[in-house]
Enzyme design. Structure first.
Site, short mmCIF file in Angstrom:
data_model
loop_
_atom_site.label_atom_id
_atom_site.label_comp_id
_atom_site.label_asym_id
_atom_site.label_seq_id
_atom_site.Cartn_x
_atom_site.Cartn_y
_atom_site.Cartn_z
CG HIS A 23 -1.99 -1.06 1.13
ND1 HIS A 23 -2.57 -1.63 2.24
CD2 HIS A 23 -2.57 -1.68 0.06
CE1 HIS A 23 -3.45 -2.54 1.87
NE2 HIS A 23 -3.45 -2.59 0.55
CB SER B 128 -9.09 -7.99 9.48
OG SER B 128 -9.00 -7.26 8.26
#
Length: 259
Positions: A131, A206
């Protein structure tokens, strides 16, 4: 199915430590959870940035950022105040440095933009930032990149939305915002390394964000053991060989320690 498939389920850190000791190519995927003990809040957790303030998500959406000067001004103020600017690596980050020093770390894939892995001492060539990084800026017109601290100095001096000094274009952090495409070469490199792992360690994520969450089943399909360390349950716990819930900065030093 391997006989030891679920032998470490429930938190047997010593078993995972032995697995890491036996491994030759450990690939690690990290998410925001590894940095919370450095004072950087995650996004989706109970105390996450977006959980507490859903409007903050707008600042990370490229459509709003490019079209709305007010969003950009708020984004620059948010960068000035961001906790990551003064954050330091914690014991979890340092445990992954120790893993590299043992010659075990094949690659470190991170969803984080804080560069705390590099600050802790992991080799930049082993860190794959899917990212991008908040410590650099990029011009959305000419592509010029530069240090974030120089742009922030201009904001402190009174420029609410500092333009590119080369072409006058819009500057943003060199991160992948919502609505922006991931860099295909970066994702391909991450997935290739995942498939080369003999042990894949997912930490503080997650595992809901694709395509990078797909590195977990890819590693498993290629024959790697999969270990998940996270404070909350993840979307892929069911396919892991071991799930270690709890404090990442406490668990990682335990399982990454040498004999």
């Amino acid at each position: 199915m391997r006989a030891d498939r679920y032998s470490a389920m429930g938190g047997d850190a010593e078993t995972v430590r032995r697995w890491i000791g036996d491994a030759e190519r450990v690939v690690v995927l990290t998410g925001a959870g590894i940095s919370t003990d450095s004072g950087i809040p995650d996004f989706r957790g109970p105390q996450g940035v977006w959980t507490k303030n859903p409007k903050a998500e707008k600042l990370s959406d490229i459509r709003f950022y490019m079209s709305d000067p007010e969003v950009r001004r708020l984004a620059w103020q948010s960068r000035l105040e961001h906790s990551a600017r003064s954050a330091q690596p914690n014991a979890g980050h340092r445990a992954l440095v120790a893993l590299e020093e043992r010659g075990k770390l094949h690659a470190l894939i991170t969803q984080n933009i804080d560069e705390l892995h590099q600050l802790a001492g992991n080799s930049p060539e082993r860190v794959i930032e899917v990212h991008g990084t908040m410590r650099k800026v990029v011009c959305m017109s000419c592509g010029r990149r530069g240090p974030m601290h120089e742009a922030l100095a201009r904001v402190r001096a009174g420029e609410a939305d500092p333009p590119c000094l080369q072409c006058g274009g819009i500057l943003k952090s060199a991160t992948v915002s919502f609505g922006q495409a991931l860099v295909p070469e970066v994702i391909e490199r991450a997935m290739r390394h995942a498939e080369e792992a003999d042990l894949f360690l997912a930490v503080g994520t997650s595992l809901q964000v694709y395509p990078i969450a797909g590195a977990v089943p890819a590693a498993r399909a290629a024959g790697a053991r999969v270990v998940i360390v996270n404070a909350e349950p993840t979307a892929l716990d069911a396919i892991a060989d071991a799930v270690l819930p709890g404090s990442i900065s406490r668990i990682l030093p335990q399982i990454c320690a040498g004999p």
